[in-house]
Write a protein that holds these residues in place. Structure first.
Motif, PDB file in Angstrom:
ATOM      1  N   SER A   5       0.832  -1.209   0.000  1.00  0.00           N
ATOM      2  CA  SER A   5       0.000   0.000   0.000  1.00  0.00           C
ATOM      3  C   SER A   5       0.867   1.260   0.000  1.00  0.00           C
ATOM      4  O   SER A   5       0.557   2.228  -0.693  1.00  0.00           O
ATOM      5  CB  SER A   5      -0.951  -0.005   1.203  1.00  0.00           C
ATOM      6  OG  SER A   5      -0.225  -0.017   2.416  1.00  0.00           O
ATOM      7  N   ASN A   6       1.969   1.244   0.766  1.00  0.00           N
ATOM      8  CA  ASN A   6       2.878   2.396   0.770  1.00  0.00           C
ATOM      9  C   ASN A   6       3.516   2.611  -0.600  1.00  0.00           C
ATOM     10  O   ASN A   6       3.626   3.747  -1.084  1.00  0.00           O
ATOM     11  CB  ASN A   6       3.974   2.193   1.815  1.00  0.00           C
ATOM     12  CG  ASN A   6       3.506   2.538   3.212  1.00  0.00           C
ATOM     13  OD1 ASN A   6       2.592   1.908   3.729  1.00  0.00           O
ATOM     14  ND2 ASN A   6       4.110   3.535   3.827  1.00  0.00           N
ATOM     15  N   ILE A   9       0.835   4.022  -3.077  1.00  0.00           N
ATOM     16  CA  ILE A   9       0.587   5.450  -2.839  1.00  0.00           C
ATOM     17  C   ILE A   9       1.773   6.278  -3.331  1.00  0.00           C
ATOM     18  O   ILE A   9       1.605   7.346  -3.927  1.00  0.00           O
ATOM     19  CB  ILE A   9       0.338   5.713  -1.340  1.00  0.00           C
ATOM     20  CG1 ILE A   9      -1.064   5.240  -0.964  1.00  0.00           C
ATOM     21  CG2 ILE A   9       0.480   7.181  -0.993  1.00  0.00           C
ATOM     22  CD1 ILE A   9      -2.183   6.040  -1.606  1.00  0.00           C
ATOM     23  N   ASN A  13       1.386   9.014  -6.383  1.00  0.00           N
ATOM     24  CA  ASN A  13       1.680  10.419  -6.107  1.00  0.00           C
ATOM     25  C   ASN A  13       2.882  10.921  -6.897  1.00  0.00           C
ATOM     26  O   ASN A  13       2.954  12.112  -7.207  1.00  0.00           O
ATOM     27  CB  ASN A  13       1.897  10.623  -4.606  1.00  0.00           C
ATOM     28  CG  ASN A  13       0.583  10.696  -3.852  1.00  0.00           C
ATOM     29  OD1 ASN A  13      -0.114  11.702  -3.879  1.00  0.00           O
ATOM     30  ND2 ASN A  13       0.225   9.601  -3.199  1.00  0.00           N
ATOM     31  N   GLY A  60       1.719  13.153  -0.083  1.00  0.00           N
ATOM     32  CA  GLY A  60       1.463  11.718  -0.185  1.00  0.00           C
ATOM     33  C   GLY A  60       2.718  10.925  -0.451  1.00  0.00           C
ATOM     34  O   GLY A  60       2.927   9.845   0.123  1.00  0.00           O
ATOM     35  N   ALA A  64       4.195   8.456   2.410  1.00  0.00           N
ATOM     36  CA  ALA A  64       4.174   7.014   2.169  1.00  0.00           C
ATOM     37  C   ALA A  64       5.575   6.425   2.113  1.00  0.00           C
ATOM     38  O   ALA A  64       5.858   5.399   2.733  1.00  0.00           O
ATOM     39  CB  ALA A  64       3.433   6.721   0.867  1.00  0.00           C
ATOM     40  N   LEU A  72       1.066  11.951   5.870  1.00  0.00           N
ATOM     41  CA  LEU A  72       0.114  11.039   5.252  1.00  0.00           C
ATOM     42  C   LEU A  72      -1.295  11.306   5.780  1.00  0.00           C
ATOM     43  O   LEU A  72      -2.273  11.211   5.037  1.00  0.00           O
ATOM     44  CB  LEU A  72       0.532   9.587   5.523  1.00  0.00           C
ATOM     45  CG  LEU A  72      -0.071   8.514   4.600  1.00  0.00           C
ATOM     46  CD1 LEU A  72       0.164   8.862   3.144  1.00  0.00           C
ATOM     47  CD2 LEU A  72       0.512   7.151   4.929  1.00  0.00           C
ATOM     48  N   TYR A  75      -2.521  14.313   4.025  1.00  0.00           N
ATOM     49  CA  TYR A  75      -2.858  13.894   2.663  1.00  0.00           C
ATOM     50  C   TYR A  75      -4.245  13.252   2.621  1.00  0.00           C
ATOM     51  O   TYR A  75      -5.059  13.553   1.740  1.00  0.00           O
ATOM     52  CB  TYR A  75      -1.785  12.915   2.171  1.00  0.00           C
ATOM     53  CG  TYR A  75      -2.108  12.192   0.898  1.00  0.00           C
ATOM     54  CD1 TYR A  75      -1.970  12.825  -0.338  1.00  0.00           C
ATOM     55  CD2 TYR A  75      -2.545  10.865   0.919  1.00  0.00           C
ATOM     56  CE1 TYR A  75      -2.259  12.156  -1.519  1.00  0.00           C
ATOM     57  CE2 TYR A  75      -2.831  10.193  -0.258  1.00  0.00           C
ATOM     58  CZ  TYR A  75      -2.690  10.839  -1.470  1.00  0.00           C
ATOM     59  OH  TYR A  75      -2.969  10.174  -2.635  1.00  0.00           O
ATOM     60  N   LEU A  76      -4.536  12.394   3.593  1.00  0.00           N
ATOM     61  CA  LEU A  76      -5.828  11.708   3.641  1.00  0.00           C
ATOM     62  C   LEU A  76      -6.975  12.679   3.921  1.00  0.00           C
ATOM     63  O   LEU A  76      -8.066  12.531   3.368  1.00  0.00           O
ATOM     64  CB  LEU A  76      -5.804  10.602   4.705  1.00  0.00           C
ATOM     65  CG  LEU A  76      -4.919   9.395   4.380  1.00  0.00           C
ATOM     66  CD1 LEU A  76      -4.875   8.439   5.558  1.00  0.00           C
ATOM     67  CD2 LEU A  76      -5.429   8.674   3.126  1.00  0.00           C
ATOM     68  N   TYR A 249      -7.784   6.706  -1.893  1.00  0.00           N
ATOM     69  CA  TYR A 249      -8.004   7.029  -0.478  1.00  0.00           C
ATOM     70  C   TYR A 249      -7.953   5.760   0.383  1.00  0.00           C
ATOM     71  O   TYR A 249      -7.355   5.761   1.465  1.00  0.00           O
ATOM     72  CB  TYR A 249      -9.352   7.726  -0.317  1.00  0.00           C
ATOM     73  CG  TYR A 249      -9.675   8.119   1.101  1.00  0.00           C
ATOM     74  CD1 TYR A 249      -9.066   9.222   1.689  1.00  0.00           C
ATOM     75  CD2 TYR A 249     -10.578   7.385   1.856  1.00  0.00           C
ATOM     76  CE1 TYR A 249      -9.366   9.592   2.985  1.00  0.00           C
ATOM     77  CE2 TYR A 249     -10.881   7.743   3.164  1.00  0.00           C
ATOM     78  CZ  TYR A 249     -10.277   8.849   3.718  1.00  0.00           C
ATOM     79  OH  TYR A 249     -10.566   9.211   5.013  1.00  0.00           O
ATOM     80  N   GLY A 252      -4.452   4.700   0.675  1.00  0.00           N
ATOM     81  CA  GLY A 252      -3.792   5.633   1.594  1.00  0.00           C
ATOM     82  C   GLY A 252      -4.082   5.317   3.050  1.00  0.00           C
ATOM     83  O   GLY A 252      -3.203   5.439   3.915  1.00  0.00           O
ATOM     84  N   CYS A 253      -5.314   4.916   3.340  1.00  0.00           N
ATOM     85  CA  CYS A 253      -5.677   4.538   4.717  1.00  0.00           C
ATOM     86  C   CYS A 253      -4.870   3.327   5.174  1.00  0.00           C
ATOM     87  O   CYS A 253      -4.415   3.264   6.327  1.00  0.00           O
ATOM     88  CB  CYS A 253      -7.176   4.233   4.796  1.00  0.00           C
ATOM     89  SG  CYS A 253      -8.223   5.698   4.687  1.00  0.00           S
TER      90      CYS A 253
END
Length: 267
Positions: A5-6, A9, A13, A60, A64, A72, A75-76, A249, A252-253
């Protein structure tokens, strides 16, 4: 999953960061080259969009890849606000463009447009003198009616009446059919000696290329028809963009939770 996920993102970005650079350059170029109200109106939104994308993508990307949780989180928050705004604008666009359509004219290839057929919100915007002056300046600087004249200059009256004109051409570059004017060429018409039409646009028509029917209600209606068509397309694109934002999103979470978990492990 956290590392994936990191990375996702970070990649998304980075691409957004690359996209923001030409947008920002285009805005700065417009600000230096602007000669008309049209160009001046465009430059600020383009620059703001470029700066916004640059800052958000940096937040972001750093949040990340460098696992900076507060960046982060910021960013969210921004992404959530953007999702809400895009959703609200999409609903708004569908609501305000729900009314209005061209009216078919007997034995004519084109339609004519009436301002009263469109939503009250849109009518108020174009009836504002300051707003309409800017729009009118855009239409004139874009040579809307001069191109229209060149395009149909060789037409005789019978052929002209069969042409499929755009909403702006029909509303701004020729008088309404009910005025009963006599055709000379696409932008030259002879007024009847005794006009009985109740349409106020008939009195506003002028053969001067700088005037024509730019101050007519039909021109405003033609502009709103263009807006309606464009906003419908934008609303559809926004739905796709909204789905993309929600996916980003969500990723990002996941990255944010992963950053917090790593921070807890350190302590």
């Amino acid at each position: 999953m956290g590392r994936v996920s990191n990375n996702l993102i970070g990649i998304l970005n980075f691409l957004t960061l690359l996209l923001s650079i030409p947008i920002l350059i285009a805005g700065i170029w417009l600000s230096r080259q602007a000669d008309t109200d049209c160009e001046r109106w465009l430059e600020k939104p383009v620059i703001v969009l470029g700066v916004f994308l640059l800052l958000v993508s940096l937040a972001g990307l750093i949040g990340a890849c460098c696992r900076v949780s507060w960046l982060l989180w910021l960013y969210l928050v921004v992404m959530f606000c953007l999702i809400v705004l895009v959703f609200a604008f999409t609903i708004f666009a569908f609501v305000v463009t729900n009314k209005g359509a061209g009216q078919a004219v007997s034995n004519r290839g084109y339609k004519e447009y009436r301002l009263g057929d469109y939503s009250n919100w849109l009518q108020k915007r174009v009836n504002n003198a300051k707003t309409w002056n800017k729009i009118q300046s855009c239409l004139q600087s874009g040579k809307l009616c001069s191109k229209f004249k060149d395009q149909f200059l060789q037409d005789n009256v019978e052929r002209f009446y069969t042409e499929n004109l755009s909403a702006l051409q029909s509303g701004c570059c020729k008088p309404a059919d009910e005025c009963g004017f006599t055709y000379v060429n696409p932008t030259q018409w002879t007024k009847p000696a005794n006009s009985t039409s109740a349409n106020p646009d008939c009195g506003l028509w002028n053969n001067d290329p700088k005037v024509l029917c730019f101050n007519c209600q039909s021109c405003k209606a033609g502009f709103l028809q263009n807006i309606k068509t464009d906003w419908k397309k934008v609303a559809v694109v926004n739905i796709v963009f909204l789905i993309f934002l929600i996916i980003v999103y969500s990723i990002g979470c996941c990255a944010f939770r992963n950053n917090r978990a790593d921070n807890w492990k350190r302590y």
